[in-house]
Design a protein around this motif. Structure first.
Motif, PDB file in Angstrom:
ATOM      1  N   ILE A 188     -33.229-131.618  12.537  1.00 30.78           N
ATOM      2  CA  ILE A 188     -32.356-132.856  12.447  1.00 30.78           C
ATOM      3  C   ILE A 188     -32.559-133.923  13.511  1.00 30.78           C
ATOM      4  O   ILE A 188     -32.585-135.034  13.192  1.00 30.78           O
ATOM      5  CB  ILE A 188     -30.930-132.372  12.335  1.00 30.78           C
ATOM      6  CG1 ILE A 188     -30.632-131.497  11.288  1.00 30.78           C
ATOM      7  CG2 ILE A 188     -29.966-133.600  12.195  1.00 30.78           C
ATOM      8  CD1 ILE A 188     -30.740-132.140   9.912  1.00 30.78           C
ATOM      9  N   ALA A 205     -30.951-134.120   3.603  1.00 35.60           N
ATOM     10  CA  ALA A 205     -32.205-134.589   2.854  1.00 35.60           C
ATOM     11  C   ALA A 205     -31.960-136.005   2.227  1.00 35.60           C
ATOM     12  O   ALA A 205     -32.424-137.108   2.099  1.00 35.60           O
ATOM     13  CB  ALA A 205     -32.804-133.619   1.953  1.00 35.60           C
ATOM     14  N   ILE A 241     -33.125-137.113  -4.136  1.00 31.97           N
ATOM     15  CA  ILE A 241     -34.071-137.814  -3.384  1.00 31.97           C
ATOM     16  C   ILE A 241     -34.985-138.605  -4.243  1.00 31.97           C
ATOM     17  O   ILE A 241     -35.414-139.820  -3.696  1.00 31.97           O
ATOM     18  CB  ILE A 241     -34.814-136.481  -2.642  1.00 31.97           C
ATOM     19  CG1 ILE A 241     -34.032-135.875  -1.796  1.00 31.97           C
ATOM     20  CG2 ILE A 241     -36.040-137.138  -1.980  1.00 31.97           C
ATOM     21  CD1 ILE A 241     -34.470-134.466  -1.211  1.00 31.97           C
ATOM     22  N   GLU A 262     -32.732-140.027   2.901  1.00 30.79           N
ATOM     23  CA  GLU A 262     -33.019-140.840   1.977  1.00 30.79           C
ATOM     24  C   GLU A 262     -32.197-141.876   1.724  1.00 30.79           C
ATOM     25  O   GLU A 262     -33.054-143.300   1.762  1.00 30.79           O
ATOM     26  CB  GLU A 262     -33.323-139.949   0.665  1.00 30.79           C
ATOM     27  CG  GLU A 262     -34.532-139.914  -0.084  1.00 30.79           C
ATOM     28  CD  GLU A 262     -35.745-139.904   0.840  1.00 30.79           C
ATOM     29  OE1 GLU A 262     -36.337-140.942   1.141  1.00 30.79           O
ATOM     30  OE2 GLU A 262     -36.446-138.717   1.217  1.00 30.79           O
ATOM     31  N   LEU A 292     -35.927-135.741  12.751  1.00 28.06           N
ATOM     32  CA  LEU A 292     -35.611-136.714  11.548  1.00 28.06           C
ATOM     33  C   LEU A 292     -34.757-137.876  12.199  1.00 28.06           C
ATOM     34  O   LEU A 292     -35.126-138.884  11.445  1.00 28.06           O
ATOM     35  CB  LEU A 292     -34.897-136.051  10.244  1.00 28.06           C
ATOM     36  CG  LEU A 292     -36.142-135.265   9.506  1.00 28.06           C
ATOM     37  CD1 LEU A 292     -35.440-134.202   8.672  1.00 28.06           C
ATOM     38  CD2 LEU A 292     -37.185-135.742   9.167  1.00 28.06           C
ATOM     39  N   PRO A 331     -30.554-131.687  -5.241  1.00 28.20           N
ATOM     40  CA  PRO A 331     -31.058-132.631  -4.138  1.00 28.20           C
ATOM     41  C   PRO A 331     -32.335-133.365  -4.470  1.00 28.20           C
ATOM     42  O   PRO A 331     -32.340-134.410  -4.105  1.00 28.20           O
ATOM     43  CB  PRO A 331     -31.042-131.704  -2.854  1.00 28.20           C
ATOM     44  CG  PRO A 331     -30.951-130.444  -3.380  1.00 28.20           C
ATOM     45  CD  PRO A 331     -30.458-130.452  -4.710  1.00 28.20           C
ATOM     46  N   TRP A 332     -32.960-132.517  -4.861  1.00 29.94           N
ATOM     47  CA  TRP A 332     -34.503-133.101  -5.274  1.00 29.94           C
ATOM     48  C   TRP A 332     -34.421-134.205  -6.304  1.00 29.94           C
ATOM     49  O   TRP A 332     -35.083-135.261  -5.929  1.00 29.94           O
ATOM     50  CB  TRP A 332     -35.565-131.988  -5.918  1.00 29.94           C
ATOM     51  CG  TRP A 332     -35.695-130.990  -5.008  1.00 29.94           C
ATOM     52  CD1 TRP A 332     -36.650-131.183  -4.012  1.00 29.94           C
ATOM     53  CD2 TRP A 332     -35.093-129.902  -4.760  1.00 29.94           C
ATOM     54  NE1 TRP A 332     -36.869-129.955  -3.092  1.00 29.94           N
ATOM     55  CE2 TRP A 332     -35.624-129.212  -3.877  1.00 29.94           C
ATOM     56  CE3 TRP A 332     -34.104-129.227  -5.327  1.00 29.94           C
ATOM     57  CZ2 TRP A 332     -35.266-127.710  -3.182  1.00 29.94           C
ATOM     58  CZ3 TRP A 332     -33.662-128.075  -4.677  1.00 29.94           C
ATOM     59  CH2 TRP A 332     -34.233-127.293  -3.812  1.00 29.94           C
ATOM     60  N   ASN A 349     -29.255-128.630   5.166  1.00 27.36           N
ATOM     61  CA  ASN A 349     -30.609-129.130   4.929  1.00 27.36           C
ATOM     62  C   ASN A 349     -30.630-130.108   3.488  1.00 27.36           C
ATOM     63  O   ASN A 349     -31.189-131.077   3.897  1.00 27.36           O
ATOM     64  CB  ASN A 349     -31.732-128.043   4.565  1.00 27.36           C
ATOM     65  CG  ASN A 349     -32.494-127.852   5.834  1.00 27.36           C
ATOM     66  OD1 ASN A 349     -32.285-128.251   6.780  1.00 27.36           O
ATOM     67  ND2 ASN A 349     -33.569-126.859   5.763  1.00 27.36           N
ATOM     68  N   ALA A 350     -30.083-129.718   2.543  1.00 26.87           N
ATOM     69  CA  ALA A 350     -30.376-130.098   1.421  1.00 26.87           C
ATOM     70  C   ALA A 350     -29.202-131.469   1.447  1.00 26.87           C
ATOM     71  O   ALA A 350     -29.892-132.592   1.140  1.00 26.87           O
ATOM     72  CB  ALA A 350     -29.411-129.389   0.237  1.00 26.87           C
TER      73      ALA A 350
END
Lengths: 1420, 175
Positions: free
Chosen positions: A370, A331, A275, A335, A373, A271-272, A327-328
């Motif tokens: 959530i 995320a 992102i 994005e 965000l 995921p990073w 979460n991942a």
């Protein structure tokens, strides 16, 4: 294996054992001195680099680590740098490693000593290129490179960068660098370019980056993308060519899930990296322009690819059970939505709508992250043209989040509301915000006020609404209304002469500033506006120039110098316009001419001198109203918003775009006049002035007393409006401002209320305050009768208007002011009611007939002002009558007496002790007053009961010389949970007959205490004339504060003051449960056990040994004798005390064990014993103290047994039934991140006194989830559930999920709890303390539920002890608490089961304490 | 970027402090820690994991992203460039890495092995940037380091490894 040295561990242990901060710092000092000596012993010769060569490698590392540790603890470490550098220079990896870590922690880049290390670092960076064939050594070089890179990145001093960036670049692009090195060099380079921008030329470096993006290793790619994002942020266009590369990688991850296993994070491909890829794309908002599918030119297929990827992310993100997985995924999703936001209108509409729909879903979920965000992203999305409509659909949901307990969520909701606000919904949103402001906590108020002000201005279709809104802001939250906000009001009013805005503002402010109590900001605005536009309303009845002066000047002595400066300018203008103001203004100027405040003094002197220095025309010109203000591009409010939120905030973007309404207004304004640079002038005039005018401030009271009676009369009931005739007319001629209507009416005679009538009116008003019907007003023409009755917060008032005149009264109109604190419904004779909406003609009341008005009302908030009613009519004789009256609707109308028994009263009274909750006044009777005797006291009591509608609490008054009472003020306002808000009052009067004095005390408890005190006041006077004075006291109830009571001598004497308000006396209703066990001494033995107890040296303080050799806790009893008697409730005493009650325990395992022992005691009538734990070793029958070592079972098995034990066994005990909703993962393991057990126990016990319900709710981490098949969400006897002891995770649906606070509000009332004992699970004292205020609020709304905070036990191992200590005096709010820690003071470790749980003996004593808290024992 | 990382326990004691930007001097750092602790410790676990900028030392527009595990708060201070949820995941990775390395990590591990915690962090975050998120490769790097460290120690002479601390406390084995 530990890499840490033993000496270091010892040192750490020492520090941890320190009992105080002083001890710790002393230990640190000793250590620092020791290390200093080791590093520089004085006799040894130091090496060239300043390090001590005689230190061994082990020592050097050890001491440096100690320094690091000391540094982290927060102590200054200013030496040892040479040794750190020596470690870095070392050839040994172990030393280098320590050296580099210490380097980045202890030194900073700018340190001059850094230059000496450059060469070493450079050498480490460029260690021989790795050659795979060389095996082990190359790994090491690798590692050394990594250390150097990491350290360089962490330090990033300018000098270092210049010396080394070339090397780092080289390493990054070198084909021989390993992946580990590449990763680090990419980030290192990023760090260098951040510190020193433009280090790298984008055009030259972009191809290298393109090369790096071919990398297959996802770890390296992630770092490279970080670097790319950093570089592209600096030189965006240079890296645009890389978009296709990035899209390609993203598409591989998203579409094909091409990802090595180990880079799957909870099944999501890195995921990073995703992102970072999307973040890069966000930098290119134009990337998909002209994207029409199929039209994309060859070579641009990445655009379509990208759109597909984004749709896939948007459409196919699933909700997952795993919090980490979702979460991942989220995320990435957020994005992607940000990317859509970046594309704005070029983005396909279907994507935008899809995103909006998703966000709509997110903002209504329970998961706070959530939701947070979702709200924040929606605010950004709504910025895109055409998207706001979608967001507006969710307005209701957003409003709910505005009331969330979490400030972060509230902030986001506020932002979003701000963004979606437009002309259509502005009134609704602003009103909601204003309503919410009343209950909003301080941390968000300023922000809210600012935003409301901006919205009101932006979207006001009617600027009068804007003015009203700002005035409301000032009255609700004046302290947060900053100067720019009210300056803005002034500007807008000044700049909009069209319509009747200026007159309206002047009239509204006149009314707002008329009460003696109003916010200083109101005074400022009113002063300015009346100074400018007061002339527009000067013809209106009661608003003439000198009236304007008087309403303003009443505040003179309570305002600061800045306000006075404004007032002086206003006075100068008033004096210029109205002849009659001059004698009023002159003394003020004369006195202030010597003010020590320069601004005040200067203004006075200048205005006074003006008339002599200039021609009358020039003076007129100077005092003329101000020209319009220059309209700046950004208002001061927007600048303030920008300051607090930063450029990127969605709200700032929103605020800077003028709304349509604003543009129209601007256009209109531009047509009206050209602008001049005035804003500066105004700002200068209103600079804060720090020095206080001591002389004037110090004697406000004298001046107050000196005011004439007329002023007072106006303040109180009826407005005399004597000025309406004669003078008013003259003014109308003097100022040629009147419009046509005015001119026509010039011939008419205006009639107000003549002064002679005022005393009678006042009396009539007062009588009505305490009697259900009567005449409010009467003269030769009109009689106004009133009938009123009240139930709780509601009332019905009928008003009759009888024509006593010989001819009909025409155009008869009544206008009733509808204040915020009253909800009113009015009905009346047709056309009678003037609701201000349109110019109604009014009705005609024929001779000897009546017009009728009926008002149904509900009070919604404490208040201090009776609503005004204005009657106007014309007679055939051509007189225009105008009577301002007030309805006899005062706070006491809604009082209900409360009867408290003495114990309850004292408990309340004591719990409200403390400065800000108490108001006290000592009053000495005048010398000629009769002596205070018992008869006198009876009358005092009568005043309290009959006059003030208090319930007398006689049991509390031991002597005839005190009178105590309690009352509740009912309102129909509802709190968040739909319960009515009630305001209660406790009062106590104590007399001292010898000194002929009284002391009156009231106590109050309320978060908005000061405001409540301001709003509602009870006045209580003690005087032989009480019979006569009672009505006027009641009248004064409407005023609040000090009561001035006119005596025969016509002098005012402060007779007494009582203020008492607090929202909801907690526990009033439940207090009836508490019966003091004193009714029959004969029964006492049955319920209370007196145990002889001997002091023993083997026991800790406050413990003694009873006849059964069982230790007993006796608290603070006096230990003078060797043997003492301790008193406990017997088993029956327990049952009697607890019968009819529902006792809820909420908390962690320590609370559960207490619960278990209470249940066990009720069932077995004895302490739990060793055998209850089913120990394998046959225990001695009287074994109470079980040590861990004796217990061969694990916790889980005992846990199951205890569940069974509490229930009914079907044979012996039909009295007790239990339910257990519990499950624990088996085998039960407490892991850091898998806490997921929920457990509830419900026990019903029948006794001869009634049923006892005892409930335990598990709360380890401030979270409680209740299964829908268990109470209170299902009947206790329902069969739809798993069996006790067989609980599992499957097949359950949670009916409730929330933190302790929401459990309080939601679950406790449903459980019909009467007593609640809670701790916050593993929460610390801070959290308890914070929570106490929530409890206090809960208590206020649920007086029938008694709540207690349970302290934690001071655990026996040192690690957790500090945060477990409990001091009820340090709780933020005062609530009941049960301190379990105090019992444990000094008890032996063997009384603990383990480090956290106490044994039965202690649990037993906790329960004695608990029972005594619920049923206090009579000590005689 | 990540401006700083603070691990602090329930009573406000810092267990790991790493500043990547702007804050120099022990006193200022401690004041940041206090401020951060005061803010996060008052928030129940049911609240969201974000707290908007109120640490002036780091400047405006800083967000605190934190997670609370048993006795410890892991707090990351980040700017707008970071993904909010991404950082939460990163904290999870950090904790999982610690957990793997120490086999059921607890506060005491952080106290007595602060060196290792630093090494692990350096493998995850470098200079305020995310370096690696793959737990295996993080642990691999740590293992390599340790091996080399031990190699170089062996060469250095008698081993100075000391007993591991076996005492473990946590929010409880027993609850």
């Amino acid at each position: 294996m530990s890499t840490q040295a033993r000496g270091l561990n010892n040192f750490i242990s020492d520090l941890r054992n320190s009992k105080s901060k002083q001890e710790e710092s002393a230990r640190v000092e000793v250590e620092l001195a020791k290390i200093r000596k080791k590093f520089n012993p004085g006799d040894a010769k130091l090496a060239a680099d300043g390090s001590n060569p005689s230190l061994s490698s082990y020592q050097r590392k050890k001491y440096v680590w100690k320094l690091v540790y000391i540094h982290v603890l927060g102590y200054e470490v200013d030496f040892g740098h040479a040794e750190v550098l020596a470690l870095v220079r070392s050839k040994k990896y172990s030393e280098k490693m320590v050296g580099y870590v210490a380097l980045s922690l202890l030194l900073r880049g700018s340190d001059p000593i850094m230059s000496t290390i450059i060469d070493t670092m450079k050498a480490d960076l460029t260690t021989a290129p790795n050659n795979p064939k060389r095996g082990k050594v190359s790994v090491k070089n690798d590692a050394v490179q990594c250390l150097a890179l990491c350290s360089l990145a962490n330090i990033s001093g300018l000098e270092l960068i210049q010396a080394m960036h070339v090397e780092v670049q080289h390493i990054l692009v070198s084909r021989t660098s390993t992946e580990q090195v590449k990763k680090k060099s990419a980030l290192c380079l990023l760090r260098l370019t951040r510190t020193s921008p433009n280090l790298i030329s984008g055009r030259e470096f972009a191809p290298h980056m393109g090369q790096l993006l071919q990398e297959k290793h996802l770890g390296v790619l992630t770092s490279v993308m970080s670097l790319l994002n950093g570089l592209a942020l600096q030189q965006t266009t240079d890296y645009e060519v890389l978009i296709p590369h990035v899209v390609h990688i993203l598409s591989m991850l998203v579409m094909k899930k091409a990802c090595e296993r180990e880079y799957l994070y909870y099944q999501t491909p890195s995921p990073w990296l995703q992102i970072k890829l999307i973040k890069f794309l966000q930098l290119y908002p134009n990337a998909i322009e002209n994207h029409d599918i199929g039209m994309a030119a060859a070579g641009n297929e990445h655009v379509n690819q990208l759109i597909n990827v984004v749709s896939k992310i948007l459409m196919e993100t699933d909700v997952s059970d795993s919090i980490n997985k979702s979460n991942a995924d989220h995320a990435i999703l957020f994005e992607a939505v940000d990317l859509i936001v970046a594309w704005g209108t070029t983005c396909p509409i279907v994507l935008r709508e899809g995103a909006m729909k998703l966000l709509g879903k997110f903002i209504s979920v329970r998961e706070p992250n959530i939701r947070y965000l979702g709200l924040s992203t929606m605010a950004k999305l709504a910025q895109i043209e055409g998207s706001v409509e979608g967001a507006k659909n969710h307005q209701a949901t957003v409003l709910v989040s505005l009331k969330d307990a979490d400030i972060s969520v509230r902030r986001r909701a506020l932002d979003l509301l701000f963004v979606i606000c437009d002309t259509d919904n502005a009134e609704r949103i602003v009103d909601e915000l204003v309503a919410h402001l009343v209950v909003a906590d301080a941390s968000i108020r300023e922000e809210m006020v600012l935003k409301i002000a901006i919205l009101a201005e932006k979207y006001a279709t009617d600027l009068r609404w804007y003015v009203d809104t700002i005035l409301k802001l000032i009255s609700i939250s004046g302290d947060y209304v900053s100067d720019p906000i009210w300056h803005r009001v002034v500007q807008i009013v000044t700049n909009h002469p069209q319509g009747d805005l200026q007159g309206y503002a002047a009239a509204t402010l006149f009314v707002a500033v008329a009460p003696i109590r109003c916010h200083e900001t109101t005074v400022r605005v009113a002063a300015y506006i009346l100074g400018e536009f007061g002339f527009l309303i000067a013809e209106r009845p009661g608003m003439s120039g000198d009236e304007q002066f008087r309403v303003l000047h009443q505040h003179w002595f309570t305002v600061d110098t800045q306000t006075r400066a404004i007032l002086i300018s206003t006075y100068a203008k008033l004096a210029n316009l109205y002849e009659e103001c001059r004698p009023l203004v002159a003394p003020v100027f004369a006195k202030s001419k010597n003010s020590i405040d320069v601004e005040v003094q200067q203004r006075c002197v200048e205005y006074a001198a003006m008339r002599e220095a200039f021609s009358p025309e020039a003076v007129e010109d100077l005092l003329r109203e101000m020209p319009p203000f220059e309209d700046k591009r950004r208002s001061a409010l927007e600048l303030r918003l920008l300051q607090t939120e930063g450029e990127n905030s969605a709200t700032v973007a929103k605020a800077s775009v003028p709304s349509e309404v604003e543009q129209q207004r601007a256009l209109l304004a531009a047509q009206m006049f050209s602008s001049g640079p005035i804003e500066e002038d105004m700002a200068n005039g209103m600079q804060p002035i720090e020095e206080q005018d001591d002389e004037l401030v110090s004697k406000p009271s004298d001046e107050h007393v000196g005011e004439d009676e007329e002023a007072e009369a106006r303040e109180i009931g009826a407005d005399p409006s004597g000025d309406v005739d004669g003078e008013g007319e003259g003014e109308a001629e003097e100022h040629n401002t009147g419009d046509v209507v005015q001119d026509q009416q010039n011939t008419r005679v205006l009639v107000g209320i003549p002064k002679e009538l005022i005393p009678a009116m006042r009396k009539a008003f007062s009588n009505l305050c305490t009697s259900p019907s009567g005449v409010l007003f009467e003269n030769s023409m009109l009689q106004v009768g009133v009938k009123h009755e009240y139930v709780g917060a509601q009332g019905r008032i009928s008003v009759f208007f009888g024509n006593l005149h010989s001819s009909p009264l025409q155009n008869f109109k009544v206008r009733v002011d509808q204040p915020d604190h009253l909800r009113m419904q009015m009905q009346g004779t047709q056309d009678l009611i003037d609701d201000g909406e349109y110019d109604s003609a009014g009705c005609t009341v024929a001779t000897k007939t009546q017009a009728k008005l009926m008002i149904l009302l509900e009070v919604t908030a404490p208040f201090d002002d009776a609503p005004s009613m204005r009657i106007t009519f014309d007679t055939e004789e051509g007189e225009h009558h105008d009577y301002p009256l007030r309805l006899p609707l005062v706070a006491t109308c809604f009082m209900e007496p409360v009867n408290l028994d003495p114990g309850a009263f004292m408990q309340r009274w004591k719990s409200l002790e403390g400065q800000d909750r108490e108001c006290q006044e000592v009053m000495k009777l005048p010398p000629n007053a009769p002596e205070i005797d018992e008869q006198y006291m009876e009358r005092v009591a009568k005043i309290i009961v009959d006059g003030l509608k208090f319930g007398r609490c006689q049991g509390v008054d031991p002597t005839p010389w005190t009178v105590s009472g309690a009352a509740t003020f009912r309102t129909g306002a509802q709190d968040m949970n739909g319960n009515n808000i009630n305001v209660g009052c406790l009062v106590r009067v104590e007399a001292n007959p010898r000194a002929n004095a009284f002391r009156v005390t009231t106590r109050t408890l309320h978060p908005l205490c000061s405001k409540a005190i301001k709003n509602v006041s009870l006045v209580f006077a003690l005087t032989p004339l009480w019979n006569e004075l009672l009505p006027s006291m009641a009248e004064n109830l409407t005023k609040g504060g000090v009561l001035y009571c006119p005596l025969q001598t016509n002098k005012r004497i402060v007779l007494g003051i009582v203020l008492a308000t607090y929202i909801a006396i907690s526990n009033i209703a439940s207090l009836k449960h508490i019966t003091v066990e004193g009714e029959a001494a004969t029964k006492k033995t049955l319920l209370i056990n007196v145990v002889a107890c001997k002091r023993s040296n083997q026991l800790p303080e406050q413990w003694c040994m009873d006849d059964n050799d069982t230790p007993r806790y006796i608290g603070d009893a006096d230990f003078n004798s060797s043997s003492i008697a301790i008193r406990h409730y017997t088993h029956q005493g327990f049952e009697k005390c607890l019968a009819g009650k529902t006792i809820v325990f909420i908390g962690d395992s320590t609370v559960r064990y207490q619960f278990m022992h209470l249940v066990g005691f009720l069932k077995f009538q004895r302490f739990m014993r060793c055998q209850d734990y089913n120990m394998s070793k046959p225990p001695d029958d009287e074994c109470y103290l079980i040590g861990f070592k004796d217990l061969h079972h694990d916790w889980t098995s005992w846990y199951k047994q205890s569940t069974i034990m509490t229930g009914s066994d079907g044979k012996h005990d039909e009295q007790q039934h239990s339910l257990c909703d519990c499950f624990r993962p088996d085998p039960f393991v407490a892991r850091l991140h898998s806490l997921k057990t929920y457990e509830y126990r419900f026990v019903k016990r029948r006794t001869s006194y009634g049923e006892i319900n005892i409930i335990y709710l598990q709360n380890f981490k401030d979270r409680i989830r209740m299964n829908q098949d268990y109470p209170p969400f299902s009947s206790y006897w329902s069969t739809r559930r798993c069996k006790t002891g067989e609980c599992g995770d499957s097949n359950r649906t949670f009916a409730f999920d929330g933190d302790t606070n929401s459990t309080f509000w939601t679950v406790l009332p449903r459980l019909k709890a009467t007593h609640v004992f809670t701790n916050l699970g593993w929460g610390n004292f801070y959290q308890l303390s914070e929570f106490s205020c929530k409890m206090e609020e809960f208590n206020a709304h649920h007086p029938d539920i008694n709540t207690y905070l349970l302290s934690r036990l001071p655990s026996k191992d040192g690690v957790f002890a500090p945060h477990l200590t409990f001091d009820k005096n340090k709780l933020k709010c005062k609530v009941n608490s049960l301190d379990r820690a105090v019992i444990n003071k000094d008890v032996p470790t063997s009384w603990y089961w383990d480090s956290n749980h106490a044994l039965s003996i202690l649990n037993e004593e906790y329960n004695h304490q608990l029972t005594k808290a619920i049923c206090p024992m009579l000590t005689t | 970027m990540i401006k700083g990382i603070i691990i602090v326990n329930n009573s406000g004691k810092p267990r790991l402090v790493k500043f990547y930007q702007n804050v120099f001097g022990e006193e200022r750092q401690q004041s940041v820690i206090r401020r951060v602790f005061q803010q996060v410790s008052t928030r129940p676990d049911s609240f969201c994991n974000y707290l908007e900028g109120s640490v002036p030392e780091w400047g405006e527009n800083i967000k605190l992203i934190y997670r609370h595990y048993a006795t410890l708060y892991f707090v990351f201070a980040v700017d707008a460039q970071e993904s909010d949820l991404g950082i939460l995941d990163l904290i999870q990775v950090f904790v999982e890495a610690l957990d793997k390395r120490f086999a059921n990590v607890c506060e005491l591990d952080l106290i007595f092995h602060s060196d290792k915690v630093h090494y692990i962090l350096d493998e995850i975050v470098m200079g305020g940037m995310v370096l690696e998120t793959n737990i295996n490769s993080i642990l691999q790097a740590i293992n390599d380091q340790e091996r080399m460290h031990n190699d170089s120690m062996r060469k250095a002479g008698p081993s100075d490894s000391v007993d591991t601390i076996s005492t473990k406390l946590g929010a409880g084995r027993n609850w």
